[in-house]
Design an enzyme around this catalytic site. Structure first.
Site, PDB file in Angstrom:
ATOM      1  N   TRP A 180      -2.649  -2.624  -1.689  1.00 52.22           N
ATOM      2  CA  TRP A 180      -2.392  -4.312  -1.643  1.00 52.22           C
ATOM      3  C   TRP A 180      -3.144  -4.962  -0.576  1.00 52.22           C
ATOM      4  CZ3 TRP A 180      -0.429  -8.186   1.464  1.00 52.22           C
ATOM      5  CH2 TRP A 180       0.210  -9.353   0.801  1.00 52.22           C
ATOM      6  N   HIS A 195      17.720 -36.708  -5.208  1.00 56.55           N
ATOM      7  CA  HIS A 195      16.805 -37.221  -3.798  1.00 56.55           C
ATOM      8  C   HIS A 195      15.526 -36.834  -4.180  1.00 56.55           C
ATOM      9  CE1 HIS A 195      20.516 -38.259  -2.071  1.00 56.55           C
ATOM     10  NE2 HIS A 195      21.146 -36.978  -2.564  1.00 56.55           N
ATOM     11  N   CYS A 232       0.846  -1.281  -0.188  1.00 57.13           N
ATOM     12  CA  CYS A 232       0.021  -0.108  -0.080  1.00 57.13           C
ATOM     13  C   CYS A 232       0.982   1.364  -0.072  1.00 57.13           C
ATOM     14  CB  CYS A 232      -0.897   0.140   1.261  1.00 57.13           C
ATOM     15  SG  CYS A 232      -2.129  -1.394   1.263  1.00 57.13           S
ATOM     16  N   ARG A 243       3.762  -0.384  -4.847  1.00 56.54           N
ATOM     17  CA  ARG A 243       3.891  -0.961  -3.241  1.00 56.54           C
ATOM     18  C   ARG A 243       2.424  -1.703  -3.186  1.00 56.54           C
ATOM     19  NH1 ARG A 243       6.868   1.898   0.380  1.00 56.54           N
ATOM     20  NH2 ARG A 243       5.362   1.166   1.974  1.00 56.54           N
ATOM     21  N   LYS A 293       6.215  -4.268  -3.498  1.00 55.25           N
ATOM     22  CA  LYS A 293       7.521  -4.476  -3.481  1.00 55.25           C
ATOM     23  C   LYS A 293       8.101  -4.163  -2.096  1.00 55.25           C
ATOM     24  CE  LYS A 293      11.472  -3.059  -5.092  1.00 55.25           C
ATOM     25  NZ  LYS A 293      12.674  -4.278  -5.690  1.00 55.25           N
ATOM     26  N   GLU A 347      17.854 -17.866  -6.622  1.00 60.51           N
ATOM     27  CA  GLU A 347      17.582 -16.655  -7.061  1.00 60.51           C
ATOM     28  C   GLU A 347      17.051 -16.587  -8.300  1.00 60.51           C
ATOM     29  OE1 GLU A 347      16.855 -14.050  -5.560  1.00 60.51           O
ATOM     30  OE2 GLU A 347      16.974 -12.274  -7.171  1.00 60.51           O
ATOM     31  N   GLU A 380       8.274 -15.316  -9.933  1.00 61.30           N
ATOM     32  CA  GLU A 380       7.655 -14.168  -9.322  1.00 61.30           C
ATOM     33  C   GLU A 380       7.060 -13.230 -10.560  1.00 61.30           C
ATOM     34  OE1 GLU A 380       9.520 -11.263  -7.107  1.00 61.30           O
ATOM     35  OE2 GLU A 380      11.543 -11.773  -8.111  1.00 61.30           O
ATOM     36  N   ASN A 438      -1.818   2.385   5.599  1.00 58.15           N
ATOM     37  CA  ASN A 438      -0.998   1.299   5.152  1.00 58.15           C
ATOM     38  C   ASN A 438      -0.394   0.893   6.684  1.00 58.15           C
ATOM     39  OD1 ASN A 438       1.066  -0.075   4.152  1.00 58.15           O
ATOM     40  ND2 ASN A 438       2.545   1.651   4.216  1.00 58.15           N
ATOM     41  N   GLY A 439      -0.710  -0.632   6.385  1.00 57.50           N
ATOM     42  CA  GLY A 439      -0.406  -1.324   7.766  1.00 57.50           C
ATOM     43  C   GLY A 439      -1.443  -2.293   8.000  1.00 57.50           C
ATOM     44  N   LYS A 481      13.161 -15.455  -9.547  1.00 60.41           N
ATOM     45  CA  LYS A 481      13.021 -14.212 -10.530  1.00 60.41           C
ATOM     46  C   LYS A 481      11.723 -14.722 -11.636  1.00 60.41           C
ATOM     47  CE  LYS A 481      14.049 -11.464  -8.926  1.00 60.41           C
ATOM     48  NZ  LYS A 481      14.675 -11.295  -7.764  1.00 60.41           N
TER      49      LYS A 481
HETATM   50  C1  F6R Z   1      12.062 -10.690  -4.925  1.00 58.40           C
HETATM   51  C2  F6R Z   1      11.929  -9.599  -3.973  1.00 58.40           C
HETATM   52  C3  F6R Z   1      11.479 -10.152  -2.546  1.00 58.40           C
HETATM   53  C4  F6R Z   1      12.213  -9.211  -1.414  1.00 58.40           C
HETATM   54  C5  F6R Z   1      11.830  -9.385   0.084  1.00 58.40           C
HETATM   55  C6  F6R Z   1      12.709  -8.475   0.724  1.00 58.40           C
HETATM   56  O1  F6R Z   1      12.406 -10.112  -6.152  1.00 58.40           O
HETATM   57  O2  F6R Z   1      12.093  -8.258  -4.335  1.00 58.40           O
HETATM   58  O3  F6R Z   1      11.664 -11.485  -2.277  1.00 58.40           O
HETATM   59  O4  F6R Z   1      13.453  -9.314  -1.804  1.00 58.40           O
HETATM   60  O5  F6R Z   1      10.533  -9.162  -0.097  1.00 58.40           O
HETATM   61  O6  F6R Z   1      12.590  -7.292   0.527  1.00 58.40           O
HETATM   62  P1  F6R Z   1      13.649  -6.325   1.166  1.00 58.40           P
HETATM   63  O7  F6R Z   1      14.860  -6.672   0.494  1.00 58.40           O
HETATM   64  O8  F6R Z   1      13.187  -4.900   0.911  1.00 58.40           O
HETATM   65  O9  F6R Z   1      13.458  -6.303   2.601  1.00 58.40           O
END
Ligand code: F6R
Length: 620
Positions: free
Chosen positions: A74, A516, A2, A27, A615, A493, A500, A100-101, A497
Site C-alpha cells: 500500500w 443548517h 502492506c 493490507r 485494512k 457509519e 468507501e 511494512n511501515g 460504508k
Molecule cells: C472503515 C474502516 C476503518 C477502520 C479504521 C480503524 O470501514 O474499517 O475506518 O475502522 O481504520 O481501524 P481499527 O479499528 O483497526 O483501528
C-alpha cells in the site's frame, strides 16, 4: 498497510509466499513481489497490481527454493510501480528485504548514503533501510568494529535499525547467508510462526495459521534470527530474550470465504453468531449482570471514573460516539470521543480519574497506538476494546475486552463495528447498574441486548429487498444519511460504508443539522437515508423527512417493524425490530451495510478491496 511474509523450511517457498500474500492482500494491494533464495542467488519478481498479477508473473518459476520473502504494498513513498514495489535489494546486491511501515528520517539517511556514493533506484523509504544495512555490511562504516560474538549480517542489521526513526516490520535475507532470515519490528506488527522444521513470518496470523498454530509475537525493538536449526529472539540492542510461544486462536475456516462471494457479505451475515460469541458468558440474564473478565481488576476504578475519553479512527470512532451516548445516558459518566489522530497531537486534560478507552478492530492502527501512548504518559488508565487477539493495542493497554468476532478480512468494517457497539453497551449497562440504574432497568436492558442476535438474523433476511433499493439508486452520486440521538453515529457509519466501497459521495448528518447547510445538496432524486425508528426522536425526524421530500429527495427509511404511519413518508422502507433507543444502532446499521454492499456490487466494484484503502492503517 502492506503485508509481509517470509518462509524458511523444507517445502517450496514460492507457493507458500503467494498463498500468504493472498491472505494479507487486504493490507494493501497496489503492487507485490517475492524474492527467493537458491544456491547463493536471490531471484526477485515484482509487479504493479494485485497478487494475481504476481502469480501470473511467477507462474513459470519452478524453483525449488525453500527460503524467501514476499510483500504486498500500500504505497506511502513513491507511486505503485514495479521499481517501488518490494522486495528491495541493496546497491551491493547482497541484502534484500521487505518492509511494512514508514521511516521518518529517510531523507537524512538517503542524503548521507548518496554522499557516500550509494545509488538509489526507487522513491521508497524502504530502500534506505536496505542500502543502510548493505553499506554497513560491506564494511564501509570503519569507525565501528564487529564484535567477535556476532556475525556480520546480524550486526549490520542491528546497527542499521538503531539509526532508523519511524516504524517497521522487516524480513531480511542476505545472499551470503543461505539459511537465515532476520526479522524485526517497531510499530508494525510481526509474528513468527514456528512449525515442524519450518518458520513462517508474517504481518498477521492469517498467513501463518495454515502452517502452524504456534507463534511468537514480536514486540517493538525486538528481532528474531531464524536458521534451519532454530531461532533466537533478541532486542535490536543485542540482548537475548526469551519469548513464549502463543496459540493462534482462530482456524483456517474462519478466514475462508466458504459459500460467500465476498468477505464483506460473509462478515455482515456472520453478525448474529459473532454477537452471540461477544455476549457469551458475559451477559448473565439470570443474575441480571454483565461479567467482563478482562476488566475485573479495574472495575472499581471504572465505576468511579470522573471522565471517560473514547478514542479510535474511522468506524471505530463511530462506535465510540455511540459509546459516548450510552455511557452518559446509562452510566452517567461524562464521556468524550476523540479521533485518535487529533487526540495524540492535542494537549488534552487527563486528570486523576480519567479512563481512556481505545477502540480498534485490528489493534494496530498507528494513530490509536500513539493516542494510547500519550494517554499512558499522562497517567490515564487505558482500556482496550480490540478484536485481534495478541495485537499491539491489546498488549499495551492496562486492561481490555476482546470483541470475539473472529478475523475480519473485508476492508470495510462490519461485524467489528457491531461488536464494538455491543461491548460499549455491555460496559455502559454494567457501569450503570453499579452506579444508578435500577435492577429492573438493568435487567430489561440485558434482555434486550440478549435479543439482538436473533433480531439481526431477521434483518439479514431482507438482503434481497435492500438490493432492489440499491438497484434504483446506485447510479446517484450524492447520498445523505441522517439520524438523531443514538442513530446519528449510525448515519455517519452508513455514509462511510457507502463511500468507501462504492465511491459514491455520501454525508452522514445529525438530521436536524441538515437545514443548517447540507439541505442545499438535495435535488430531485437525491437519495436521503433516514433512520426513523420509534423512540424519543421519532416525531422530529419525521419533520426532517418532510423537509427532504418537499425538495424532491428520495427517502429510504429505516423504521420500526409495525410502524404503519411511516409508510406515507418513505419512498423505500426497511423495517427493523423494536429495541430501546440506546441499542438501536446495533440493528439499524445492518441494512446500511447491505445497502452499501449491493450498491458497490451494482457499480461493478471490488467490495473487499476498495481503491486506495487498506485494512489496518499502520502508518500515520
Ligand atoms: C472503515 C474502516 C476503518 C477502520 C479504521 C480503524 O470501514 O474499517 O475506518 O475502522 O481504520 O481501524 P481499527 O479499528 O483497526 O483501528
Amino acid at each position: 498497510m502492506c503485508g509481509i511474509v517470509a518462509y524458511l523450511g523444507q517445502k517450496r517457498a514460492l507457493p507458500i509466499l503467494l498463498e500468504g500474500l493472498k491472505r494479507l492482500e487486504y493490507r494493501g494491494y497496489d503492487s507485490a513481489g517475492v524474492s527467493l533464495y537458491k544456491d547463493g542467488e536471490v531471484l526477485t519478481s515484482k509487479t504493479k497490481g494485485r497478487i494475481s498479477e504476481l502469480e501470473k508473473l511467477t507462474s513459470k518459476n519452478k524453483t525449488d527454493a525453500t527460503m524467501g520473502i514476499g510483500h504486498t504494498r500500500w504505497a506511502t513513498h513513491g507511486k505503485p510501480n514495479e521499481i517501488n514495489s518490494h522486495p528491495h535489494t541493496d546497491f551491493s546486491n547482497k541484502i534484500t528485504l521487505v518492509h511494512n511501515g514508514i521511516i521518518e528520517n529517510y531523507t537524512t539517511l538517503k542524503k548521507w548514503l548518496v554522499s557516500k556514493g550509494v545509488e538509489f533506484k526507487s522513491d521508497t523509504d524502504s530502500e534506505v533501510i536496505v542500502n543502510l544495512i548493505g553499506y554497513l555490511y560491506s564494511g564501509y562504516d570503519s569507525d565501528c568494529e564487529i564484535p567477535d560474538t556476532q556475525d556480520k549480517f546480524e550486526w549490520a542489521v542491528q546497527r542499521a535499525l538503531n539509526k532508523l526513526i519511524g516504524s517497521y516490520g522487516l524480513a531480511i535475507i542476505c545472499s551470503d547467508y543461505p539459511d537465515s532470515i532476520i526479522c524485526a519490528r517497531k510499530g508494525s506488527p510481526l509474528i513468527l510462526g514456528v512449525g515442524d522444521n519450518e518458520y513462517i513470518i508474517a504481518s498477521d496470523a492469517s498467513a501463518i495459521v495454515e502452517h502452524t498454530k504456534q507463534a511468537i509475537y514480536l514486540s517493538d525493538n525486538e528481532m528474531a534470527i531464524i536458521n534451519r536449526d532454530g531461532f533466537k529472539t533478541l532486542t535490536i540492542d543485542n540482548i537475548e530474550i526469551t519469548k513464549d510461544l502463543k496459540d493462534i486462536e482462530f482456524s483456517l475456516e474462519e478466514i475462508e470465504l466458504s459459500s460467500y462471494d465476498h468477505y464483506m457479505l460473509k462478515e455482515i451475515f456472520e453478525q448474529p453468531e459473532a454477537l452471540e460469541r461477544c455476549f457469551g458468558g458475559r451477559v448473565q440474564l439470570g443474575e441480571s449482570k454483565i461479567v467482563l473478565g478482562g476488566i475485573t481488576d479495574m472495575a472499581r476504578k471504572l465505576t468511579r471514573a470522573k471522565k471517560i475519553i473514547i478514542t479510535g479512527c474511522g468506524t471505530a470512532w463511530h462506535a465510540g460516539l455511540i459509546g459516548e451516548y450510552m455511557l452518559e445516558q446509562l452510566a452517567r459518566i461524562p464521556t468524550e470521543v476523540e479521533y485518535a489522530s487529533e487526540f495524540r497531537y492535542r494537549n488534552p486534560i487527563i486528570e486523576d480519574g480519567t479512563v481512556v478507552i481505545a477502540v480498534s478492530q485490528s489493534g494496530e492502527t498507528a494513530d490509536t497506538l500513539a493516542a494510547i501512548e500519550m494517554a499512558k504518559e499522562r497517567g490515564a488508565i487505558v482500556l482496550g476494546l480490540v478484536n485481534v487477539v495478541g495485537s499491539t493495542i491489546s498488549r499495551m493497554t492496562d486492561a481490555g475486552i476482546y470483541l470475539r468476532v473472529g478475523p475480519e478480512i473485508g476492508v470495510a468494517s462490519t461485524k467489528a463495528f457491531t461488536a464494538q457497539v455491543a461491548v460499549l453497551a455491555m460496559l455502559a449497562i454494567e457501569l450503570g447498574r453499579r452506579r444508578h440504574l435500577s435492577n429492573l432497568e438493568a435487567a430489561s436492558l440485558l434482555k434486550e441486548l440478549d435479543s439482538i442476535p436473533d433480531k439481526t438474523r431477521s434483518i439479514l433476511k431482507q438482503s434481497e429487498h435492500i438490493k432492489t433499493i440499491a438497484e434504483e439508486n446506485y447510479e446517484q452520486n450524492n447520498w445523505l444519511f441522517m439520524g438523531r440521538g443514538f442513530n446519528y453515529p449510525t448515519a455517519l457509519e452508513g455514509a462511510l460504508k457507502l463511500k468507501e466501497i462504492s465511491y459514491i459521495h455520501a454525508e452522514g448528518l445529525a438530521a436536524a443539522e441538515m437545514k443548517h447547510g447540507p439541505i442545499a445538496l438535495i435535488t430531485n432524486g437525491t437519495p436521503a437515508v433516514f433512520i426513523a425508528t420509534l423512540g424519543s426522536h421519532y416525531e422530529k425526524i419525521i419533520s426532517n423527512i418532510e423537509e427532504v421530500r418537499a425538495r424532491g429527495g428520495k427517502t429510504i427509511v429505516i423504521a420500526t417493524e409495525g410502524d404503519e404511519n411511516i409508510k406515507a413518508f418513505a419512498d423505500h422502507l426497511i423495517s427493523i425490530p423494536d429495541v430501546p433507543d440506546s441499542l438501536q444502532p446495533l440493528l439499524a446499521v445492518v441494512p446500511l451495510q447491505l445497502l452499501a454492499y449491493h450498491s458497490a456490487l451494482l457499480r461493478g466494484l471490488d467490495v473487499d478491496k476498495p481503491r486506495n484503502l487498506a485494512k489496518s492503517v499502520t502508518v500515520e
